[in-house]
Design a protein around this motif. Structure first.
Motif: not given
Length: 405
Positions: A194-200
């Protein structure tokens, strides 16, 4: 399309971090969510493991979880569920007699066994994702392998008899071929993140504030094969660094957890107990911030069917040091998003970590490349795209003949 997801022990509703709750639960939950968002009618069939569970639980987005009565309505280790699979399959057959699915996607070998029983009478095609193979587990665990003796033979039968095997990495294709399942029977669609939950974070290019020590993070289920012992041994050769281990039971229960006790004894023997912090279970909402606070994420299992943790780290723009096994070979681009090291070699882990900790520019470059790689290949949307393509090819070959007026 009416899709039946069969996941006998890995419910999308389960709390993560237990011995039998990990990547498969995430895969089933997120793939189901994405397929339902696209308008598919998705039902997840999983075993009832509590008397408190309702028969059916709606999921956000329109999918449904159905709890199947198979064995006692209590927690049972997955390796002890084998005798209950015929009953699970009979329940599926009755359910699909009432409302036929267009396709069945079985997750894990016992789900494949139950799905074949349930789908046979109705002529429903079965797509199989193993998530882990008995041959690999037996090779690495030997006498410690608690899988039923019948597992490997049944996996071979499922691989040859299902409509399509959906493997999560290229290494699995080779393992299946060694079992006698030809590559032409297999499609590769990876796991996702999930790239919205895990992001920089707000500014992915900004360097983190210097901490008292470099921070290394290892996370996942607290089981022996995850190789946390190798990370602890490596720490003894990495000065000015601490290791956080996230996963397992709630923090208050770590004192009685056998694996936590084993790792703490090892930390004392290797002289790094003051630099190892065992966090226990971490809430999913807190994981991205924990990863973003790390200088490196260490993924050091002896074997790994896929491994979602490297993707989560890369999505947060954090470089990875991972063992050169299983799905890591597909996800971690060696020398671009992280380093791949031989499994079981704590010296190689330490050397790679020391090299990266000494080069802040390289870490930042790896982090940026990792985020880009995830966005290009490993979002759940990409996973659903590949899975849908397999479903449609399979379903077309099994369309029921239309009645002629």
């Amino acid at each position: 399309m009416r899709i039946a997801m069969v996941s006998e022990h890995a419910s999308p509703l389960a709390a993560l971090g237990g011995v039998d709750a990990g990547g498969q639960n995430v895969y089933v939950a997120r793939l189901t969510e994405e397929l339902a968002r696209r308008g598919h009618d998705v039902t997840v069939y999983t075993r009832r493991d509590s008397t408190d569970l309702p028969d059916r639980v709606p999921l956000p987005g329109g999918a449904v979880v159905e709890h199947v009565p198979a064995g006692p309505p209590e927690a049972v280790p997955k390796d002890e569920l084998f005798p209950y699979m015929p009953g699970f399959g009979a329940h599926l057959a009755r359910a699909w007699n009432h409302e036929r699915s267009d396709i069945v996607h079985a997750h894990f070998w016992m789900s494949g066994m139950a799905s074949r029983i349930g789908a046979h009478a109705h002529g429903i095609p079965v797509v199989q994702t193993f998530h882990a193979l008995g041959t690999v587990k037996r090779r690495h665990q030997g006498r410690r392998d608690t899988s039923p003796f019948e597992r490997i033979g049944i996996e071979r039968q499922i691989g040859l008899g299902c409509e399509r095997v959906l493997a999560t990495c290229t290494d699995e294709v080779h393992e299946l071929a060694e079992m006698g399942v030809p590559p032409r029977q297999v499609s590769v669609v990876p796991c996702g993140v999930d790239v919205e939950h895990f992001h920089p974070g707000a500014d992915p290019g900004a360097a983190p504030a210097r901490k008292h020590r470099y921070r290394l993070l290892a996370c996942g289920r607290l089981v022996r094969r995850k190789g946390y012992d190798q990370a602890i041994r490596a720490l003894a050769r990495i000065p000015d660094a601490e290791l956080l281990v996230a996963g397992g039971p709630a923090p208050g229960l770590l004192e009685t957890d056998p694996e936590a006790q084993r790792l703490r004894r090892l930390a004392r023997r290797t002289g790094v107990s003051d630099r190892v912090r065992m966090l226990g279970a971490v809430a999913p909402a807190d994981m991205p911030a924990l990863m973003r606070g790390a200088d490196l994420v260490l993924c050091t299992p002896v074997y790994e069917p896929f491994g979602i943790v490297p993707l989560e780290a890369m999505a947060c723009a954090v470089p990875v040091v991972a063992t050169d096994v299983g799905g890591h070979r597909d996800t971690v681009a060696d020398g671009d998003t992280g380093r791949l090291v031989p499994p079981g070699d704590s010296g190689a882990i330490a050397a790679a970590a020391c090299d990266l900790l000494a080069e802040e520019g390289t870490r930042r470059r790896y982090g940026t490349a990792g985020r880009a790689r995830v966005l290009a290949r490993f979002t759940w949307q990409r996973v659903a795209d590949g899975t849908e393509q397999v479903y449609r090819r399979v379903a077309v070959r099994h369309e029921l003949p239309r009645e002629v007026a």
